[in-house]
Design a protein around this motif. Structure first.
Motif, PDB file in Angstrom:
ATOM      1  N   MET A 291      38.842   6.983  76.285  1.00 26.39           N
ATOM      2  CA  MET A 291      40.422   6.758  76.805  1.00 26.39           C
ATOM      3  C   MET A 291      40.732   5.363  77.415  1.00 26.39           C
ATOM      4  N   LEU A 292      39.659   4.709  78.016  1.00 30.69           N
ATOM      5  CA  LEU A 292      39.792   3.431  78.326  1.00 30.69           C
ATOM      6  C   LEU A 292      40.125   2.411  77.382  1.00 30.69           C
ATOM      7  N   LYS A 293      39.400   2.665  76.076  1.00 33.95           N
ATOM      8  CA  LYS A 293      39.616   1.761  75.092  1.00 33.95           C
ATOM      9  C   LYS A 293      41.046   2.112  74.366  1.00 33.95           C
ATOM     10  N   GLU A 294      41.549   3.169  74.333  1.00 32.40           N
ATOM     11  CA  GLU A 294      42.740   3.475  73.819  1.00 32.40           C
ATOM     12  C   GLU A 294      44.026   3.048  74.633  1.00 32.40           C
ATOM     13  N   ALA A 295      43.634   3.007  75.841  1.00 26.67           N
ATOM     14  CA  ALA A 295      44.608   2.451  76.901  1.00 26.67           C
ATOM     15  C   ALA A 295      44.627   0.988  76.427  1.00 26.67           C
ATOM     16  N   LEU A 296      43.409   0.476  76.528  1.00 29.33           N
ATOM     17  CA  LEU A 296      43.629  -1.228  76.218  1.00 29.33           C
ATOM     18  C   LEU A 296      44.373  -1.581  74.828  1.00 29.33           C
ATOM     19  N   GLN A 297      44.035  -0.647  73.826  1.00 28.57           N
ATOM     20  CA  GLN A 297      44.440  -0.875  72.458  1.00 28.57           C
ATOM     21  C   GLN A 297      45.912  -0.735  72.574  1.00 28.57           C
ATOM     22  N   ALA A 298      46.479   0.418  73.413  1.00 27.70           N
ATOM     23  CA  ALA A 298      47.766   0.490  73.709  1.00 27.70           C
ATOM     24  C   ALA A 298      48.604  -0.632  74.152  1.00 27.70           C
ATOM     25  N   TYR A 299      48.029  -1.422  75.156  1.00 28.99           N
ATOM     26  CA  TYR A 299      48.390  -2.476  75.845  1.00 28.99           C
ATOM     27  C   TYR A 299      48.378  -3.535  74.557  1.00 28.99           C
ATOM     28  N   LEU A 300      47.394  -3.712  73.990  1.00 28.05           N
ATOM     29  CA  LEU A 300      47.353  -4.898  72.905  1.00 28.05           C
ATOM     30  C   LEU A 300      48.578  -4.685  71.698  1.00 28.05           C
TER      31      LEU A 300
END
Ligand SMILES: [Zn+2]
Length: 429
Positions: free
Chosen positions: A325-334
């Motif tokens: 979910m850290l990666k999902e958070a990053l992708q949401a930001y991007l």
């Protein structure tokens, strides 16, 4: 009673991204009794007030709330990483043939263990899980999840058209199998039941009526499905449901949407659909790596938040690219960055909230999602190996916000050193 000592970051306030406040304490103590946080404060002072208790020293790294994944498919662990196809072709070539293999309960048992291990090792402590089309496989998932200690809401997946024959069922059989599973698992320990039509593309009006019956007869059950993920899918649903005003309406006219409903994706939402979702108090699970991987589109987060639709994050494994979910958070930001003026600029605290407290709120878990007094001790210890870029970043972070941003940018399952749910330390199966 246990005292956990370390740097604690969480986002207890607010309901939607945009200006979320980060609460941070360096060298804090969390006093945990029977799985619940009963006191929180500076370590030395808190220890004096609670002498003689075990201290778990988590200094170095960060203590964060356990991550919450509001959309993840149990039968798709083995197809993560099939890149290069749009939704309907990806389903035909990868996801559905694999999902058919769960007809074998032995196969399902192996997949369930891989799935639960994937969640725990990524630091996910709570998940709304898309189950299997086979009741025995869903039973195995519940068994495995219950043994692990995770908080899992899941259910039997319903389809009676448009999919390969082995994945289809009938409304009557679906009702009977669902209520039997719910009787066994709903509200038992940390598991709950979710009524789960795959999407209205594969569910007739009769099947959606059967879903409504299960929802009515299983007190407090959740509802989850997909909506507005991909343009070809949206067009096909409009043809199948000529009488419905829009895709969200295909569920709503069967009475399926309320505050216990979570719909995944909603990339191609119209304004009337957002109004309806907001009015019903339903939540949308935003699945950013899946949306990018399948080329589904860029999530209109600004419009969701602007119209008052509740949102949370989902990994959408296996179209999503992993459990983190850290990666999902990053992708949401991007994605919001790439949308330019149409995007919603997100801060690190906004992203932590989306990956923790927003998910807990979407799932109605009021005592989960942050690390305040009265909350369950659902937590992760982010502790990267010495010398890796995240370790370097944390040691040189300019502020707690900066440490959190670095964790989101650089962190992954390898950096999750420990996971607790309700005060219990989880070990992957
Ligand atoms: Zn999905």
């Amino acid at each position: 009673m246990t005292i956990f000592r370390g740097t604690v970051l969480d986002t207890p306030d607010g309901t939607a991204p945009g200006g979320i406040r980060l609460r941070s304490e360096t060298d804090a103590a969390l006093v945990v009794v029977d799985g619940r946080i009963t006191a929180r404060g500076p370590f030395a002072e808190t220890l004096r007030a609670h002498p003689g208790h075990d201290v778990v020293d988590l200094r170095g790294g960060l203590i964060l709330p356990g991550l919450v994944d509001t959309h993840v498919h149990y039968p798709q662990v083995r197809v993560i990483g099939a890149l290069g196809l749009p939704l309907l072709q990806w389903l035909d070539e990868w996801a559905l043939p694999e999902e058919a293999r769960l007809e074998s309960t032995d196969y399902a048992r192996a997949v369930a263990e891989e799935f639960v291990r994937g969640l725990v090792s990524a630091g996910t402590t709570t998940a709304l899980v898309f189950g299997s089309h086979f009741a025995a496989a869903v039973d195995v998932l519940f068994e495995t999840a219950a043994r692990s200690g995770l908080r899992v809401t899941a259910g039997l997946v319903a389809s009676d058209r448009s999919l390969p024959e082995p994945l289809l069922t009938t409304p009557d059989r679906f009702y009977d199998e669902s209520t039997a599973l719910a009787e066994r698992w709903h509200g038992v320990g940390r598991t709950r039941y979710a009524v789960t039509p795959r999407f209205s593309y594969s569910a007739s009006d009769e099947m959606l009526d059967a879903c409504a019956s299960v929802l009515k007869d299983v007190d407090g059950a959740w509802f989850t499905s997909h909506v507005n993920e991909n343009v070809a899918e949206v067009t096909a649903v409009a043809q199948l449901f000529a009488a419905a005003e829009h895709y969200v309406g295909t569920y709503d006219r069967h009475g399926l949407l309320g505050s216990r409903a979570v719909l995944a994706h909603n990339v191609h939402a119209t304004d009337p659909e957002l109004d309806l979702l907001a009015g019903r108090g339903a939540s949308v699970s935003h699945c950013p790596t899946s949306n990018a991987s399948l080329g589904s589109g860029m999530f209109p987060m600004r419009r969701h938040v602007g119209q008052g639709v509740r949102i949370a994050l989902g990994s959408d494994v296996g179209a999503g690219t992993g459990f983190s979910m850290l990666k999902e958070a990053l992708q949401a930001y991007l994605v919001q960055q790439l949308l330019g003026p149409d995007g919603l600029p997100l801060t690190a605290p906004d992203l932590l909230h989306l990956a923790t407290r927003s998910g807990a709120l979407a799932l109605g878990l009021d005592d989960v999602g942050d690390l305040g007094v009265g909350k369950q001790f659902d937590a992760i210890w982010v502790r990267p190996a010495v010398g890796l870029p995240l370790d370097v970043g944390l040691r040189h972070a300019a502020s707690p916000e900066d440490a959190l941003a670095k964790t989101i940018a650089l962190g992954g399952p390898a950096d999750i050193a420990a996971v607790w749910v309700g005060g219990d330390r989880l070990t992957p199966p």
